[in-house]
Design a protein around this motif. Sequence first.
Motif, PDB file in Angstrom:
ATOM      1  N   LEU A 101       0.862  -1.180   0.000  1.00 14.60           N
ATOM      2  CA  LEU A 101       0.000   0.000   0.000  1.00 14.60           C
ATOM      3  C   LEU A 101       0.897   1.228   0.000  1.00 14.60           C
ATOM      4  O   LEU A 101       1.874   1.280   0.750  1.00 14.60           O
ATOM      5  N   TYR A 102       0.553   2.195  -0.821  1.00 15.29           N
ATOM      6  CA  TYR A 102       1.336   3.425  -0.934  1.00 15.29           C
ATOM      7  C   TYR A 102       0.468   4.618  -0.585  1.00 15.29           C
ATOM      8  O   TYR A 102      -0.725   4.638  -0.881  1.00 15.29           O
ATOM      9  N   ASN A 103       1.094   5.646   0.000  1.00 14.84           N
ATOM     10  CA  ASN A 103       0.335   6.847   0.347  1.00 14.84           C
ATOM     11  C   ASN A 103       0.243   7.826  -0.820  1.00 14.84           C
ATOM     12  O   ASN A 103      -0.433   8.841  -0.716  1.00 14.84           O
ATOM     13  N   THR A 104       0.893   7.516  -1.922  1.00 11.86           N
ATOM     14  CA  THR A 104       0.844   8.377  -3.103  1.00 11.86           C
ATOM     15  C   THR A 104       0.389   7.549  -4.296  1.00 11.86           C
ATOM     16  O   THR A 104       0.919   6.456  -4.533  1.00 11.86           O
ATOM     17  N   ALA A 105      -0.588   8.053  -5.042  1.00  9.86           N
ATOM     18  CA  ALA A 105      -1.052   7.374  -6.242  1.00  9.86           C
ATOM     19  C   ALA A 105       0.120   7.143  -7.182  1.00  9.86           C
ATOM     20  O   ALA A 105       1.042   7.942  -7.255  1.00  9.86           O
ATOM     21  N   GLY A 106       0.090   6.022  -7.868  1.00  9.97           N
ATOM     22  CA  GLY A 106       1.175   5.667  -8.767  1.00  9.97           C
ATOM     23  C   GLY A 106       2.175   4.736  -8.126  1.00  9.97           C
ATOM     24  O   GLY A 106       3.115   4.273  -8.760  1.00  9.97           O
ATOM     25  N   GLY A 107       2.007   4.449  -6.842  1.00  7.52           N
ATOM     26  CA  GLY A 107       2.893   3.514  -6.164  1.00  7.52           C
ATOM     27  C   GLY A 107       4.195   4.125  -5.716  1.00  7.52           C
ATOM     28  O   GLY A 107       5.263   3.540  -5.877  1.00  7.52           O
ATOM     29  N   SER A 108       4.119   5.311  -5.152  1.00  2.44           N
ATOM     30  CA  SER A 108       5.335   5.930  -4.626  1.00  2.44           C
ATOM     31  C   SER A 108       5.036   6.511  -3.247  1.00  2.44           C
ATOM     32  O   SER A 108       3.930   6.430  -2.750  1.00  2.44           O
ATOM     33  N   TYR A 129      -2.783   5.257   8.839  1.00  2.00           N
ATOM     34  CA  TYR A 129      -4.237   5.363   8.963  1.00  2.00           C
ATOM     35  C   TYR A 129      -4.778   6.424   8.003  1.00  2.00           C
ATOM     36  O   TYR A 129      -4.357   7.576   8.029  1.00  2.00           O
ATOM     37  N   HIS A 130      -5.696   6.013   7.144  1.00  2.00           N
ATOM     38  CA  HIS A 130      -6.373   6.894   6.191  1.00  2.00           C
ATOM     39  C   HIS A 130      -5.405   7.625   5.251  1.00  2.00           C
ATOM     40  O   HIS A 130      -5.578   8.808   4.971  1.00  2.00           O
ATOM     41  N   VAL A 131      -4.412   6.910   4.747  1.00  2.00           N
ATOM     42  CA  VAL A 131      -3.475   7.530   3.800  1.00  2.00           C
ATOM     43  C   VAL A 131      -3.270   6.728   2.514  1.00  2.00           C
ATOM     44  O   VAL A 131      -2.690   7.248   1.564  1.00  2.00           O
ATOM     45  N   ALA A 132      -3.700   5.467   2.448  1.00  2.00           N
ATOM     46  CA  ALA A 132      -3.423   4.635   1.272  1.00  2.00           C
ATOM     47  C   ALA A 132      -4.126   5.173   0.025  1.00  2.00           C
ATOM     48  O   ALA A 132      -5.321   5.456   0.035  1.00  2.00           O
ATOM     49  N   SER A 133      -3.340   5.304  -1.042  1.00  2.00           N
ATOM     50  CA  SER A 133      -3.860   5.781  -2.333  1.00  2.00           C
ATOM     51  C   SER A 133      -3.601   4.808  -3.469  1.00  2.00           C
ATOM     52  O   SER A 133      -4.076   5.012  -4.581  1.00  2.00           O
ATOM     53  N   ALA A 134      -2.814   3.760  -3.211  1.00  2.00           N
ATOM     54  CA  ALA A 134      -2.502   2.770  -4.247  1.00  2.00           C
ATOM     55  C   ALA A 134      -2.233   1.426  -3.583  1.00  2.00           C
ATOM     56  O   ALA A 134      -1.747   1.358  -2.452  1.00  2.00           O
ATOM     57  N   LEU A 135      -2.565   0.354  -4.302  1.00  2.00           N
ATOM     58  CA  LEU A 135      -2.323  -1.009  -3.847  1.00  2.00           C
ATOM     59  C   LEU A 135      -1.679  -1.757  -5.003  1.00  2.00           C
ATOM     60  O   LEU A 135      -2.216  -1.769  -6.108  1.00  2.00           O
ATOM     61  N   VAL A 136      -0.521  -2.357  -4.746  1.00  2.00           N
ATOM     62  CA  VAL A 136       0.224  -3.030  -5.801  1.00  2.00           C
ATOM     63  C   VAL A 136       0.608  -4.432  -5.336  1.00  2.00           C
ATOM     64  O   VAL A 136       1.173  -4.603  -4.259  1.00  2.00           O
ATOM     65  N   TRP A 137       0.312  -5.449  -6.154  1.00  2.00           N
ATOM     66  CA  TRP A 137       0.665  -6.826  -5.860  1.00  2.00           C
ATOM     67  C   TRP A 137       2.139  -7.039  -6.181  1.00  2.00           C
ATOM     68  O   TRP A 137       2.660  -6.499  -7.143  1.00  2.00           O
ATOM     69  N   ALA A 138       2.803  -7.852  -5.378  1.00  2.00           N
ATOM     70  CA  ALA A 138       4.219  -8.148  -5.601  1.00  2.00           C
ATOM     71  C   ALA A 138       4.528  -9.551  -5.078  1.00  2.00           C
ATOM     72  O   ALA A 138       3.708 -10.180  -4.410  1.00  2.00           O
ATOM     73  N   SER A 139       5.724 -10.026  -5.372  1.00  2.00           N
ATOM     74  CA  SER A 139       6.134 -11.351  -4.906  1.00  2.00           C
ATOM     75  C   SER A 139       6.850 -11.293  -3.561  1.00  2.00           C
ATOM     76  O   SER A 139       7.023 -12.319  -2.910  1.00  2.00           O
ATOM     77  N   SER A 140       7.274 -10.097  -3.147  1.00  2.00           N
ATOM     78  CA  SER A 140       7.888  -9.958  -1.826  1.00  2.00           C
ATOM     79  C   SER A 140       7.752  -8.519  -1.353  1.00  2.00           C
ATOM     80  O   SER A 140       7.555  -7.609  -2.164  1.00  2.00           O
ATOM     81  N   CYS A 141       7.895  -8.321  -0.063  1.00  2.00           N
ATOM     82  CA  CYS A 141       7.823  -6.969   0.497  1.00  2.00           C
ATOM     83  C   CYS A 141       9.089  -6.189   0.213  1.00  2.00           C
ATOM     84  O   CYS A 141       9.067  -4.956   0.226  1.00  2.00           O
ATOM     85  N   GLY A 142      10.186  -6.885  -0.044  1.00  2.00           N
ATOM     86  CA  GLY A 142      11.449  -6.194  -0.283  1.00  2.00           C
ATOM     87  C   GLY A 142      11.805  -5.327   0.908  1.00  2.00           C
ATOM     88  O   GLY A 142      11.756  -5.768   2.053  1.00  2.00           O
ATOM     89  N   SER A 143      12.108  -4.074   0.663  1.00  2.00           N
ATOM     90  CA  SER A 143      12.497  -3.149   1.742  1.00  2.00           C
ATOM     91  C   SER A 143      11.304  -2.414   2.364  1.00  2.00           C
ATOM     92  O   SER A 143      11.477  -1.591   3.248  1.00  2.00           O
ATOM     93  N   VAL A 144      10.083  -2.721   1.905  1.00  2.00           N
ATOM     94  CA  VAL A 144       8.881  -2.060   2.417  1.00  2.00           C
ATOM     95  C   VAL A 144       8.538  -2.611   3.797  1.00  2.00           C
ATOM     96  O   VAL A 144       8.539  -3.820   4.022  1.00  2.00           O
ATOM     97  N   THR A 145       8.226  -1.734   4.727  1.00  2.00           N
ATOM     98  CA  THR A 145       7.867  -2.106   6.097  1.00  2.00           C
ATOM     99  C   THR A 145       6.597  -2.943   6.108  1.00  2.00           C
ATOM    100  O   THR A 145       5.589  -2.570   5.494  1.00  2.00           O
ATOM    101  N   VAL A 146       6.652  -4.063   6.804  1.00  2.00           N
ATOM    102  CA  VAL A 146       5.503  -4.951   6.920  1.00  2.00           C
ATOM    103  C   VAL A 146       4.593  -4.461   8.034  1.00  2.00           C
ATOM    104  O   VAL A 146       5.067  -4.050   9.098  1.00  2.00           O
ATOM    105  N   PHE A 147       3.274  -4.483   7.798  1.00  2.00           N
ATOM    106  CA  PHE A 147       2.321  -4.155   8.856  1.00  2.00           C
ATOM    107  C   PHE A 147       2.548  -5.107  10.021  1.00  2.00           C
ATOM    108  O   PHE A 147       2.950  -6.252   9.843  1.00  2.00           O
ATOM    109  N   ARG A 148       2.234  -4.661  11.223  1.00  2.00           N
ATOM    110  CA  ARG A 148       2.421  -5.500  12.424  1.00  2.00           C
ATOM    111  C   ARG A 148       1.378  -6.580  12.516  1.00  2.00           C
ATOM    112  O   ARG A 148       0.323  -6.539  12.118  1.00  2.00           O
TER     113      ARG A 148
END
Length: 148
Positions: A101-108, A129-148
């Motif tokens: 999930l990204y807080n900026t449309a376009g996945g950034s 909370y109340h900031v997601a603007s994009a959802l992108v499927w991937a094969s791994s989280c990579g360096s993106v922080t995982v939700f708790r």
Amino acid sequence: MGSRNRLRGAVGAAFATVAVAATLAGAQPASAAPAYYSVGEYDNCNSGYTCLWYSNAKQGAGVGFYNDAWNFATIPSSYTFINNQSGSGQNRTSGSNVTKLYNTAGGSGTARCLRAGQYDSDFQNDSFYHVASALVWASSCGSVTVFR
């Protein structure tokens, strides 16, 4: 010669029949999962989807996503209410499927990741909370922080 022409005609008719049957079979729509669906308060997310709810703990209306949604403001209008309004989420996929999930449309911008099978009941815990603007499927989280 007459029997040869009849044979050609029979072979031609057989090919035409096969071609028409193949065309008709191809014309049948494949049953595919819808890209989005409405999720009610406290509903479970359908298998194969990632769902986002308006508030924490699956409260309020929500949206199930089957594909990437690079800009929540441009998805069908009956689902755009979730743009910058998600408070909890669930990834009901399996294997190594993750959704970012990204807080900026376009996945950034700032991102958070839901692993396969993961449910996060309160995005406030992750400052998302109340900031997601994009959802992108991937094969791994990579360096993106995982939700708790």
